[in-house]
Enzyme design. Structure first.
Site, short mmCIF file in Angstrom:
data_model
loop_
_atom_site.label_atom_id
_atom_site.label_comp_id
_atom_site.label_asym_id
_atom_site.label_seq_id
_atom_site.Cartn_x
_atom_site.Cartn_y
_atom_site.Cartn_z
N TYR A 112 35.02 23.34 42.72
CA TYR A 112 36.18 23.38 41.82
C TYR A 112 35.97 24.50 40.77
CZ TYR A 112 39.64 22.34 38.29
OH TYR A 112 40.68 22.47 37.39
N LYS A 124 38.00 28.17 40.13
CA LYS A 124 38.61 28.56 38.86
C LYS A 124 37.98 29.85 38.33
CE LYS A 124 41.78 25.46 38.62
NZ LYS A 124 43.19 25.84 38.70
N ALA A 158 54.31 17.51 38.42
CA ALA A 158 53.49 16.67 37.54
C ALA A 158 52.80 17.55 36.50
CB ALA A 158 52.44 15.92 38.37
N VAL A 167 51.53 25.46 48.59
CA VAL A 167 51.07 26.84 48.34
C VAL A 167 49.97 27.28 49.30
CG1 VAL A 167 51.76 26.91 45.91
CG2 VAL A 167 49.44 26.14 46.52
P1 NDP Z 1 48.33 17.28 38.14
O1 NDP Z 1 47.60 16.61 39.25
O2 NDP Z 1 49.04 16.45 37.14
O3 NDP Z 1 49.36 18.35 38.76
C1 NDP Z 1 48.96 19.21 39.79
C2 NDP Z 1 50.18 19.84 40.41
O4 NDP Z 1 49.75 20.71 41.47
C3 NDP Z 1 51.13 18.83 41.00
O5 NDP Z 1 52.45 19.20 40.68
C4 NDP Z 1 50.90 18.96 42.50
O6 NDP Z 1 52.13 18.72 43.18
C5 NDP Z 1 50.53 20.44 42.61
N1 NDP Z 1 49.83 20.74 43.84
C6 NDP Z 1 48.62 20.29 44.26
N2 NDP Z 1 48.34 20.78 45.49
C7 NDP Z 1 49.41 21.55 45.85
C8 NDP Z 1 49.72 22.31 46.99
N3 NDP Z 1 48.90 22.39 48.04
N4 NDP Z 1 50.90 22.99 47.01
C9 NDP Z 1 51.74 22.92 45.97
N5 NDP Z 1 51.51 22.21 44.86
C10 NDP Z 1 50.35 21.54 44.80
O7 NDP Z 1 47.23 18.19 37.43
P2 NDP Z 1 47.33 19.20 36.19
O8 NDP Z 1 48.70 19.38 35.73
O9 NDP Z 1 46.30 18.79 35.24
O10 NDP Z 1 46.80 20.52 36.92
C11 NDP Z 1 47.52 21.73 36.93
C12 NDP Z 1 46.54 22.86 37.01
O11 NDP Z 1 45.72 22.84 35.85
C13 NDP Z 1 45.58 22.80 38.19
O12 NDP Z 1 45.39 24.11 38.68
C14 NDP Z 1 44.29 22.26 37.57
O13 NDP Z 1 43.17 22.68 38.29
C15 NDP Z 1 44.37 22.90 36.21
N6 NDP Z 1 43.58 22.29 35.15
C16 NDP Z 1 43.72 20.96 34.82
C17 NDP Z 1 43.00 20.44 33.77
C18 NDP Z 1 43.05 18.99 33.39
O14 NDP Z 1 42.09 18.49 32.78
N7 NDP Z 1 44.10 18.29 33.69
C19 NDP Z 1 42.12 21.28 32.95
C20 NDP Z 1 42.04 22.64 33.40
C21 NDP Z 1 42.77 23.12 34.43
P3 NDP Z 1 52.28 17.99 44.59
O15 NDP Z 1 51.19 16.97 44.70
O16 NDP Z 1 53.66 17.42 44.51
O17 NDP Z 1 52.19 19.11 45.57
C1 8X3 Z 2 39.77 20.58 34.61
C2 8X3 Z 2 38.80 20.38 33.51
O1 8X3 Z 2 36.38 19.77 33.00
O2 8X3 Z 2 37.51 18.44 34.69
O3 8X3 Z 2 39.75 21.89 35.06
O4 8X3 Z 2 36.82 20.68 35.16
S1 8X3 Z 2 37.32 19.80 34.13
#
Ligand code: NDP
Ligand code: 8X3
Length: 252
Positions: free
Chosen positions: A152, A156, A13, A60
């Site tokens: 959270y 990070k 995703a 992971v």
């Molecule tokens: P999504 O929820 O769309 O995607 C998260 C992904 O992480 C999924 O593919 C999920 O796959 C995987 N995941 C979660 N837990 C596990 C696990 N235990 N083992 C393996 N895979 C895992 O979120 P984002 O794409 O937005 O997030 C990606 C990264 O970016 C994260 O680290 C998030 O903290 C970070 N981030 C996101 C922001 C935002 O606003 N969206 C901003 C800043 C950082 P599955 O459930 O199939 O395991």
């Molecule tokens: C995801 C962005 O602002 O929700 O890391 O923490 S925020």
């Protein structure tokens, strides 16, 4: 650049899937991992005929599973050039004194330990080949606190400082480390944070032109495609609709 082997965590995703799409170019070999196999299979089908794709169901948080996945890579996928430590999540927005302790455990296990395990198990090959790039997906939450960000943001902050410390350890090698700190981006992130409450998740992005997953994938691709002597250390990326707030003051 093509001809690269790229290992992506959380490719089912959001940013991870977008990274898979952007790196799906002829000559590249993609290792796509996540817990949910169905979206990985769909992505593999979608990207068929672009790059060579190997998918692995992987949590992971499970150190032995990460080791098993790396050890069992097919020969053509063993020499990893780029590791994108992207898998991660936020759970809840409650204040620290009300939070569900299991949620804190899950965030620590995924966002910190998952990054540790994948890095430690994939890095030796990069060092031995004197070639490679680790891209860690941190967050603006690593630098900027907000109510309910408690653990959270803490996880990070670990990712950001771990990235810098990796650079120190790798000085003298040609292995690069980049930390990307995205702000608000519309993915499944909020749906996960609010445990499937779609309406609450939608409110987060209401009236906002948030970053997209593709924006972050393009940023990752840009950092990876710099010349080999250029290391992008840290990049903070926000939507034009997001900025900082003044200090909060409590008044009696
Ligand atoms: P999504 O929820 O769309 O995607 C998260 C992904 O992480 C999924 O593919 C999920 O796959 C995987 N995941 C979660 N837990 C596990 C696990 N235990 N083992 C393996 N895979 C895992 O979120 P984002 O794409 O937005 O997030 C990606 C990264 O970016 C994260 O680290 C998030 O903290 C970070 N981030 C996101 C922001 C935002 O606003 N969206 C901003 C800043 C950082 P599955 O459930 O199939 O395991
Ligand atoms: C995801 C962005 O602002 O929700 O890391 O923490 S925020």
């Amino acid at each position: 650049m093509s001809g690269q082997t790229i290992f992506i965590t959380g490719a089912s995703a959001g940013f991870g899937a977008a990274c898979a799409r952007i790196f799906a170019q002829p000559g590249n070999r993609l290792i796509l991992t996540a817990r949910r196999i169905d979206p990985l299979l769909a992505l593999q089908k979608d990207l068929a005929g672009t790059a060579d794709i190997h998918i692995i169901p992987l949590d992971v948080r499970d150190r032995e599973a990460v080791k098993g996945a790396v050890d069992a890579l097919p020969p053509a996928f063993r020499e990893i050039d780029v590791l994108i430590n992207n898998a991660g999540l936020a759970l809840g927005l409650e204040p620290a004194h009300q939070v569900n302790l299991d949620d804190w455990d899950t965030m620590v296990d995924t966002n910190i330990k998952g990054v540790m395990y994948c890095t430690r198990l994939i890095l030796p090959g990069m060092v031995a080949r004197n070639r490679g790039h680790i891209v860690n997906i941190s967050s603006t939450a690593s630098s900027w606190p907000y109510p309910g960000g408690n653990v959270y943001g803490g996880t990070k902050a670990f990712v950001t400082q771990f990235s810098r410390n990796l650079r120190c350890d790798l000085l003298g090698t040609k292995v690069r480390v980049t930390c990307i700190q995205p702000g608000m981006a519309e993915t499944e992130f909020s749906k996960v944070r609010f445990k499937g409450d779609d309406a609450k998740a939608a409110q987060v992005y209401d009236g906002v032109e948030a970053l997209t997953a593709a924006d972050i994938a393009e940023t990752v691709q840009w950092a990876v495609n710099r010349p080999p002597h250029v290391n992008i250390n840290t990049l903070e990326v926000m939507s034009i609709d997001q900025a900082w707030a003044p200090f909060a003051i409590h008044r009696e």
